[in-house]
Design a protein around this motif. Structure first.
Motif, PDB file in Angstrom:
ATOM      1  N   GLN A  51       0.802  -1.222   0.000  1.00 27.90           N
ATOM      2  CA  GLN A  51       0.000   0.000   0.000  1.00 27.90           C
ATOM      3  C   GLN A  51       0.837   1.275   0.000  1.00 27.90           C
ATOM      4  O   GLN A  51       0.544   2.217  -0.755  1.00 27.90           O
ATOM      5  CB  GLN A  51      -0.960  -0.029   1.200  1.00 27.90           C
ATOM      6  N   PRO A  52       1.921   1.370   0.798  1.00 25.57           N
ATOM      7  CA  PRO A  52       2.750   2.588   0.689  1.00 25.57           C
ATOM      8  C   PRO A  52       3.378   2.767  -0.686  1.00 25.57           C
ATOM      9  O   PRO A  52       3.521   3.910  -1.158  1.00 25.57           O
ATOM     10  CB  PRO A  52       3.824   2.362   1.768  1.00 25.57           C
ATOM     11  N   ILE A  53       3.765   1.661  -1.328  1.00 22.98           N
ATOM     12  CA  ILE A  53       4.349   1.769  -2.676  1.00 22.98           C
ATOM     13  C   ILE A  53       3.306   2.255  -3.673  1.00 22.98           C
ATOM     14  O   ILE A  53       3.592   3.117  -4.529  1.00 22.98           O
ATOM     15  CB  ILE A  53       4.932   0.414  -3.109  1.00 22.98           C
ATOM     16  N   PHE A  54       2.075   1.725  -3.575  1.00 25.24           N
ATOM     17  CA  PHE A  54       1.008   2.179  -4.464  1.00 25.24           C
ATOM     18  C   PHE A  54       0.711   3.663  -4.243  1.00 25.24           C
ATOM     19  O   PHE A  54       0.433   4.399  -5.203  1.00 25.24           O
ATOM     20  CB  PHE A  54      -0.257   1.352  -4.237  1.00 25.24           C
ATOM     21  N   ASN A  55       0.761   4.113  -2.982  1.00 20.98           N
ATOM     22  CA  ASN A  55       0.546   5.535  -2.708  1.00 20.98           C
ATOM     23  C   ASN A  55       1.632   6.399  -3.357  1.00 20.98           C
ATOM     24  O   ASN A  55       1.347   7.459  -3.916  1.00 20.98           O
ATOM     25  CB  ASN A  55       0.530   5.773  -1.198  1.00 20.98           C
ATOM     26  N   LYS A  56       2.892   5.942  -3.281  1.00 18.38           N
ATOM     27  CA  LYS A  56       3.986   6.692  -3.894  1.00 18.38           C
ATOM     28  C   LYS A  56       3.823   6.749  -5.407  1.00 18.38           C
ATOM     29  O   LYS A  56       4.100   7.783  -6.032  1.00 18.38           O
ATOM     30  CB  LYS A  56       5.329   6.057  -3.514  1.00 18.38           C
ATOM     31  N   ILE A  57       3.407   5.639  -6.010  1.00 17.38           N
ATOM     32  CA  ILE A  57       3.188   5.626  -7.462  1.00 17.38           C
ATOM     33  C   ILE A  57       2.097   6.612  -7.842  1.00 17.38           C
ATOM     34  O   ILE A  57       2.219   7.365  -8.818  1.00 17.38           O
ATOM     35  CB  ILE A  57       2.836   4.199  -7.924  1.00 17.38           C
ATOM     36  N   SER A  58       1.015   6.615  -7.053  1.00 21.49           N
ATOM     37  CA  SER A  58      -0.085   7.537  -7.350  1.00 21.49           C
ATOM     38  C   SER A  58       0.345   8.992  -7.217  1.00 21.49           C
ATOM     39  O   SER A  58       0.091   9.818  -8.095  1.00 21.49           O
ATOM     40  CB  SER A  58      -1.256   7.242  -6.401  1.00 21.49           C
ATOM     41  N   VAL A  59       1.046   9.312  -6.132  1.00 25.53           N
ATOM     42  CA  VAL A  59       1.461  10.695  -5.887  1.00 25.53           C
ATOM     43  C   VAL A  59       2.475  11.161  -6.937  1.00 25.53           C
ATOM     44  O   VAL A  59       2.473  12.334  -7.340  1.00 25.53           O
ATOM     45  CB  VAL A  59       2.053  10.818  -4.465  1.00 25.53           C
ATOM     46  N   PHE A  61       2.585  10.723 -10.013  1.00 24.88           N
ATOM     47  CA  PHE A  61       1.972  11.136 -11.290  1.00 24.88           C
ATOM     48  C   PHE A  61       0.959  12.266 -11.115  1.00 24.88           C
ATOM     49  O   PHE A  61       0.231  12.583 -12.049  1.00 24.88           O
ATOM     50  CB  PHE A  61       1.278   9.939 -11.953  1.00 24.88           C
ATOM     51  N   MET A  62       0.902  12.859  -9.929  1.00 21.91           N
ATOM     52  CA  MET A  62      -0.057  13.932  -9.675  1.00 21.91           C
ATOM     53  C   MET A  62       0.549  15.288  -9.987  1.00 21.91           C
ATOM     54  O   MET A  62       1.720  15.544  -9.666  1.00 21.91           O
ATOM     55  CB  MET A  62      -0.510  13.912  -8.209  1.00 21.91           C
ATOM     56  N   ALA A  63      -0.257  16.162 -10.584  1.00 19.63           N
ATOM     57  CA  ALA A  63       0.135  17.559 -10.722  1.00 19.63           C
ATOM     58  C   ALA A  63       0.024  18.243  -9.366  1.00 19.63           C
ATOM     59  O   ALA A  63      -0.586  17.718  -8.436  1.00 19.63           O
ATOM     60  CB  ALA A  63      -0.739  18.249 -11.761  1.00 19.63           C
ATOM     61  N   GLU A  64       0.616  19.425  -9.239  1.00 19.28           N
ATOM     62  CA  GLU A  64       0.662  20.073  -7.928  1.00 19.28           C
ATOM     63  C   GLU A  64      -0.728  20.410  -7.407  1.00 19.28           C
ATOM     64  O   GLU A  64      -0.978  20.339  -6.198  1.00 19.28           O
ATOM     65  CB  GLU A  64       1.513  21.345  -8.005  1.00 19.28           C
ATOM     66  N   GLU A  65      -1.673  20.746  -8.295  1.00 16.46           N
ATOM     67  CA  GLU A  65      -3.027  21.065  -7.822  1.00 16.46           C
ATOM     68  C   GLU A  65      -3.737  19.835  -7.258  1.00 16.46           C
ATOM     69  O   GLU A  65      -4.592  19.949  -6.378  1.00 16.46           O
ATOM     70  CB  GLU A  65      -3.866  21.690  -8.942  1.00 16.46           C
ATOM     71  N   ASP A  66      -3.368  18.641  -7.753  1.00 15.00           N
ATOM     72  CA  ASP A  66      -3.972  17.423  -7.215  1.00 15.00           C
ATOM     73  C   ASP A  66      -3.502  17.137  -5.793  1.00 15.00           C
ATOM     74  O   ASP A  66      -4.211  16.475  -5.024  1.00 15.00           O
ATOM     75  CB  ASP A  66      -3.630  16.221  -8.098  1.00 15.00           C
ATOM     76  N   LEU A  67      -2.317  17.618  -5.443  1.00 13.25           N
ATOM     77  CA  LEU A  67      -1.789  17.353  -4.104  1.00 13.25           C
ATOM     78  C   LEU A  67      -2.586  18.060  -3.020  1.00 13.25           C
ATOM     79  O   LEU A  67      -2.592  17.624  -1.867  1.00 13.25           O
ATOM     80  CB  LEU A  67      -0.323  17.798  -4.031  1.00 13.25           C
ATOM     81  N   TYR A  68      -3.263  19.161  -3.388  1.00 13.81           N
ATOM     82  CA  TYR A  68      -4.027  19.935  -2.408  1.00 13.81           C
ATOM     83  C   TYR A  68      -5.534  19.735  -2.565  1.00 13.81           C
ATOM     84  O   TYR A  68      -6.296  20.306  -1.790  1.00 13.81           O
ATOM     85  CB  TYR A  68      -3.696  21.417  -2.548  1.00 13.81           C
ATOM     86  N   SER A  69      -5.940  18.956  -3.546  1.00 16.70           N
ATOM     87  CA  SER A  69      -7.375  18.771  -3.794  1.00 16.70           C
ATOM     88  C   SER A  69      -7.933  17.683  -2.883  1.00 16.70           C
ATOM     89  O   SER A  69      -7.437  16.548  -2.888  1.00 16.70           O
ATOM     90  CB  SER A  69      -7.616  18.397  -5.261  1.00 16.70           C
ATOM     91  N   PRO A  70      -8.971  17.970  -2.100  1.00 15.17           N
ATOM     92  CA  PRO A  70      -9.564  16.935  -1.241  1.00 15.17           C
ATOM     93  C   PRO A  70     -10.327  15.871  -2.019  1.00 15.17           C
ATOM     94  O   PRO A  70     -10.650  14.813  -1.480  1.00 15.17           O
ATOM     95  CB  PRO A  70     -10.515  17.733  -0.330  1.00 15.17           C
ATOM     96  N   MET A  71     -10.605  16.138  -3.303  1.00 15.87           N
ATOM     97  CA  MET A  71     -11.340  15.179  -4.128  1.00 15.87           C
ATOM     98  C   MET A  71     -10.421  14.105  -4.699  1.00 15.87           C
ATOM     99  O   MET A  71     -10.902  13.071  -5.152  1.00 15.87           O
ATOM    100  CB  MET A  71     -12.047  15.919  -5.270  1.00 15.87           C
ATOM    101  N   VAL A  72      -9.124  14.346  -4.706  1.00 16.43           N
ATOM    102  CA  VAL A  72      -8.165  13.397  -5.270  1.00 16.43           C
ATOM    103  C   VAL A  72      -7.576  12.569  -4.129  1.00 16.43           C
ATOM    104  O   VAL A  72      -6.969  13.128  -3.202  1.00 16.43           O
ATOM    105  CB  VAL A  72      -7.040  14.118  -6.040  1.00 16.43           C
ATOM    106  N   VAL A  73      -7.751  11.261  -4.203  1.00 15.08           N
ATOM    107  CA  VAL A  73      -7.251  10.370  -3.155  1.00 15.08           C
ATOM    108  C   VAL A  73      -6.137   9.484  -3.700  1.00 15.08           C
ATOM    109  O   VAL A  73      -4.987   9.561  -3.270  1.00 15.08           O
ATOM    110  CB  VAL A  73      -8.385   9.515  -2.568  1.00 15.08           C
ATOM    111  N   SER A  74      -6.471   8.636  -4.660  1.00 11.92           N
ATOM    112  CA  SER A  74      -5.487   7.684  -5.193  1.00 11.92           C
ATOM    113  C   SER A  74      -5.254   7.842  -6.685  1.00 11.92           C
ATOM    114  O   SER A  74      -4.152   7.579  -7.168  1.00 11.92           O
ATOM    115  CB  SER A  74      -5.933   6.245  -4.899  1.00 11.92           C
TER     116      SER A  74
END
Length: 334
Positions: A51-59, A61-74
């Protein structure tokens, strides 16, 4: 026809259960319950690891706005590969990975070569103070390298052999900042985890029947030829495992790399400095001191971690057969 066979088997089960006074049903229910519990435990362990590896993979590929969006989880809403490009630039990834591959591979080969000879000697030969020297090997495993860091620093900062260099040149040698201390320590079985490799190889050779060597001696083979022609081919699985351990530990090592190779760019040291490199990059970009946000820092750090893990995973895919064979054979013999 199929229904008839199933009905016959079902009636046979209940008939056998009636004759066993309900024991068969209890045993079947218990076996099924144990399988369900085993599945839940294995699934939970795999989830905790992956699960931590999957979280790192997801993060990553995220743009910076996705990092602060509460709607974006995985799942990223704005998919991007800019994080990988930025992490590669901050880590000098091309130069770092080439240096790490060369150093890790050469150190792993050297460590396994000398540890194989030492482990075979402990397993097959008797010599004075054998138990004492093996206890010293165990001390190499038990004593943390940080305990002798000061001694290592001074030894290689003012390196000399019986005072010869100082006698001839007037000064001792400064080996810090080069890869030579790595090779010297590995060749002397004092490198990273060398004691563990000696122990593993010794245990493997001890479980090989001595009749194989005796038959080789009868056929005219000497000690060295018997070792090279008879024992080494049988030891391929354990040597593969030790090589993988050595390569991976060397690949991710930060202690010896910082102690001796401060000027050499490696993936392990580059990752440890990636946060400072990100701050310096943003400062050059905006022309004023900037503190990167926590989310952006974690994103770049996760991306850099994945870029370090990928070569190790590729190596394991090629060497997994020998690694699994080593585990299975060790489980049977030891």
């Amino acid at each position: 026809m199929t229904k008839a066979i199933a009905k016959q088997k079902n009636s046979g089960f209940w008939e056998r259960n009636r004759k066993s006074e309900g024991y068969l049903l209890k045993k079947t229910v218990l076996d099924i319950s144990l399988k369900i519990c085993r599945f839940i435990l294995l699934f939970g362990m795999c989830f905790m690891i992956l699960q931590p590896i999957f979280n790192k993979i997801s993060v990553s590929f995220m743009a910076e706005e996705d990092l602060y969006s509460p709607m974006v989880v995985s799942i990223p809403e704005h998919f991007t590969t800019e994080n990988y490009q930025l992490a590669a630039e901050l880590m000098s990834y091309g130069e770092s990975i080439v240096n790490s591959l060369l150093i890790s591979f050469s150190i792993a080969v050297l460590q396994i070569s000398v540890c194989t000879l030492v482990g075979y000697g402990f397993a097959r030969f008797n010599f004075p103070l054998k138990k004492f020297w093996f206890a010293c090997v165990m001390m190499v495993v038990l004593v943390p390298p940080q305990t002798i860091s000061t001694s290592l620093h001074l030894h290689f900062r003012f390196f000399d052999i019986l005072g010869i260099f100082k006698l001839v040149t007037g000064n001792s040698l400064n080996l810090r900042g080069s890869v030579l201390p790595y090779y010297l320590m590995s060749a002397g079985c004092m490198g990273l985890k060398n004691g563990l490799y000696i122990y593993m190889i010794r245990q493997f050779f001890r479980n090989i029947p001595m009749e194989l060597e005796e038959a080789a001696y009868v056929d005219g083979c000497g000690t060295l030829k018997t070792f090279l022609r008879i024992m080494l081919p049988d030891a391929t699985p354990i040597l593969t495992s030790c090589f993988l351990f050595s390569f991976v530990w060397q690949w991710t090592d930060g202690f010896y790399s910082k102690l001796f190779l401060g000027n050499t760019k490696l993936v392990s040291t580059s990752l440890s400095r990636i946060v400072d490199s990100l701050a310096a990059f943003l400062q050059r970009l905006q022309g004023s001191p900037v503190t990167p946000t926590v989310a952006k820092t974690d994103c770049i750090l996760s991306t850099g971690t994945l870029m370090i893990i990928i070569p190790v995973l590729i190596l394991y895919l090629f060497a997994q057969k020998g690694f699994v064979e080593s585990l299975s054979s060790s489980g049977i013999k030891m």
